[in-house]
Design an enzyme around this catalytic site. Sequence first.
Site, short mmCIF file in Angstrom:
data_model
loop_
_atom_site.label_atom_id
_atom_site.label_comp_id
_atom_site.label_asym_id
_atom_site.label_seq_id
_atom_site.Cartn_x
_atom_site.Cartn_y
_atom_site.Cartn_z
N GLN A 105 2.13 11.01 -2.08
CA GLN A 105 3.11 10.49 -3.18
C GLN A 105 4.12 12.04 -3.98
O GLN A 105 4.50 12.82 -2.83
CB GLN A 105 2.54 10.31 -4.30
CG GLN A 105 2.02 8.80 -3.84
CD GLN A 105 0.54 8.45 -2.85
OE1 GLN A 105 -0.22 9.48 -3.60
NE2 GLN A 105 0.40 7.54 -2.27
N ASP B 77 8.13 10.01 -1.80
CA ASP B 77 9.59 9.49 -1.03
C ASP B 77 10.78 10.97 -0.70
O ASP B 77 11.62 10.11 -0.06
CB ASP B 77 9.90 8.24 -1.13
CG ASP B 77 9.39 7.57 -1.63
OD1 ASP B 77 8.33 7.31 -0.58
OD2 ASP B 77 8.65 6.28 -2.30
N LYS C 291 8.38 13.96 2.56
CA LYS C 291 7.11 15.02 3.25
C LYS C 291 7.14 14.62 4.92
O LYS C 291 6.18 15.68 5.32
CB LYS C 291 5.59 14.76 2.04
CG LYS C 291 6.23 14.70 1.28
CD LYS C 291 5.35 14.65 -0.01
CE LYS C 291 4.58 13.45 0.07
NZ LYS C 291 5.45 12.60 -0.70
N GLY D 129 3.88 5.99 1.92
CA GLY D 129 3.83 5.57 3.57
C GLY D 129 4.98 6.21 4.19
O GLY D 129 5.66 7.13 3.63
N HIS D 130 4.60 7.52 5.09
CA HIS D 130 5.60 7.97 5.93
C HIS D 130 5.97 7.92 6.95
O HIS D 130 5.69 7.45 7.75
CB HIS D 130 4.51 9.53 6.51
CG HIS D 130 3.85 9.99 4.63
ND1 HIS D 130 2.60 10.89 4.42
CD2 HIS D 130 4.39 10.41 3.41
CE1 HIS D 130 2.16 11.09 3.30
NE2 HIS D 130 3.17 11.06 2.65
P1 IMP Z 1 -0.64 3.31 -6.96
O1 IMP Z 1 -0.35 4.08 -6.43
O2 IMP Z 1 -0.15 1.63 -5.78
O3 IMP Z 1 -1.21 2.63 -7.47
O4 IMP Z 1 1.41 2.95 -7.93
C1 IMP Z 1 1.67 3.55 -9.00
C2 IMP Z 1 2.92 3.90 -8.72
O5 IMP Z 1 2.80 5.33 -7.81
C3 IMP Z 1 3.45 3.08 -8.39
O6 IMP Z 1 5.22 3.26 -9.29
C4 IMP Z 1 3.25 2.89 -6.85
O7 IMP Z 1 5.49 2.40 -6.48
C5 IMP Z 1 3.68 4.89 -7.17
N1 IMP Z 1 3.51 5.44 -5.27
C6 IMP Z 1 2.22 4.98 -4.95
N2 IMP Z 1 2.36 5.58 -3.82
C7 IMP Z 1 3.64 6.34 -3.75
C8 IMP Z 1 4.21 6.72 -2.60
O8 IMP Z 1 3.67 7.10 -1.63
N3 IMP Z 1 5.80 6.26 -2.45
C9 IMP Z 1 7.03 6.45 -3.90
N4 IMP Z 1 5.90 5.50 -4.57
C10 IMP Z 1 4.46 5.82 -4.60
MG MG Z 2 6.48 7.26 0.75
#
Ligand code: IMP
Ligand code: MG
Length: 424
Positions: free
Chosen positions: A217, A13, A16, A40-41
Amino acid sequence: MPVNLVVGIQWGDEGKGRIVDYLCAGAHIAARFGGGANAGHTVIVGDKTYKLRIVPSGVVTGVESCIIGPGTVVNPESFLAEIAALNAAGIDTSRVWVSDLAQLILPYHIELDRAGERARGKDAIGTTGNGIGPAYGDRVARCGIRAGDLRDLAYCRSIVESRAAALAPIGIEVDSGEIMLWLERFAPRMLRHVCDTVSMLHEALRAGKRVLVEGAQGSMLDVTFGTYPFVTSSVTVAGGAGAGLGFGPTCVESVMGVVKAYTTRVGGGPFPTELTGETGERLRSIGREFGVVTGRARRCGWLDLAMLRYAARVNGVTEIALTKLDVLDGFDEIEVCVSYSGTSNASVPFQIAGDAQPQYHTLSGWSAPTTDVRSFDQLPSAARAYIEFIERECGLPITLVSVGPERRQIIERGVRALAAPARA
Ligand code: IMP
Ligand code: MG
């Protein structure tokens, strides 16, 4: 062979999407190398807001092709819903391609993800609940289904049935007939977007085209280099780009690290500079720090340079894009963590999980709004000092600064490896 990388080097977040959208004016191909619809972009152009999850942000700018690479995990249902939403917004999605080597996320991965979180109780990771971890788990356990396997539904059936047999004893009921109906429903539309993206990418590179690789991420969520086990299940650092798209390190020209002017994290896990009181609340409300995918409130804190120096090294960052500087407008003082004390000689993720005590340096804030500023020289002097302090502490140039969510709210500074207006 010009491949330029853009990666988030905090906990995701960082903004990007908006940086990639801006830089894509100078690229022909936009590509994602890892993760799935957990990302989520947000891209804002004029009065239109686009929310992207797995489709590269470059789709909004009209690059020639968007590639969702072999290193990603794709849920056919949510992918097709995203495509439908983009079509409805008038965006041409016939140029969105999914590698036939990408892994599929099936409904039982989502169930396993949620069951895993429940079992962890108070130590839950706080996943996005999209089945990311279990899908990557099946990939390495060699019982996953790839996008290209949709060409052979009989093969898919054999895998689904054997997964159902393996999951039943641990209390996960998989109705293989239902899963097959689900796959059969989405396969034909999905297959229209599935191809050999490795050849596509290399033909483009041979023709001298520019490829912009967008990370998902952030580095501190990387499965190896992040704050394990509070991480995602994919490689998020720059080194994963080639492994997730199918090119070698020799192709890479630059690595832009995207850094938010403060720090946020969503989900569980340690966060040394977290602000749980009023200041954190203020960052959250001014910065609109709520997840694009899950709507969860993001945890907020000051910038952490100890973490950034580590992440910059791990990624081989060559330049920084600093985002959301405007969120700090109006703070009297701004604190920045410059180092940790009380730490051993363990790796940074162990320091963060242990008793790292952030040592802060206090800088003066500025009161004038920065949202309409378009050149570095016109920024308030304290804002310039903040930027220069980060540059000095990280030993890297900050070449882009964003001062608002809209495409034009950006300050260009110095010479970047990927110049925005360069597309032939
Ligand atoms: P997962 O990727 O759904 O398995 O989540 C694992 C961890 O990564 C959790 O803390 C999520 O909140 C975090 N996470 C996954 N994708 C994102 C992202 O795009 N932005 C911020 N945190 C993320
Ligand atoms: Mg995001």
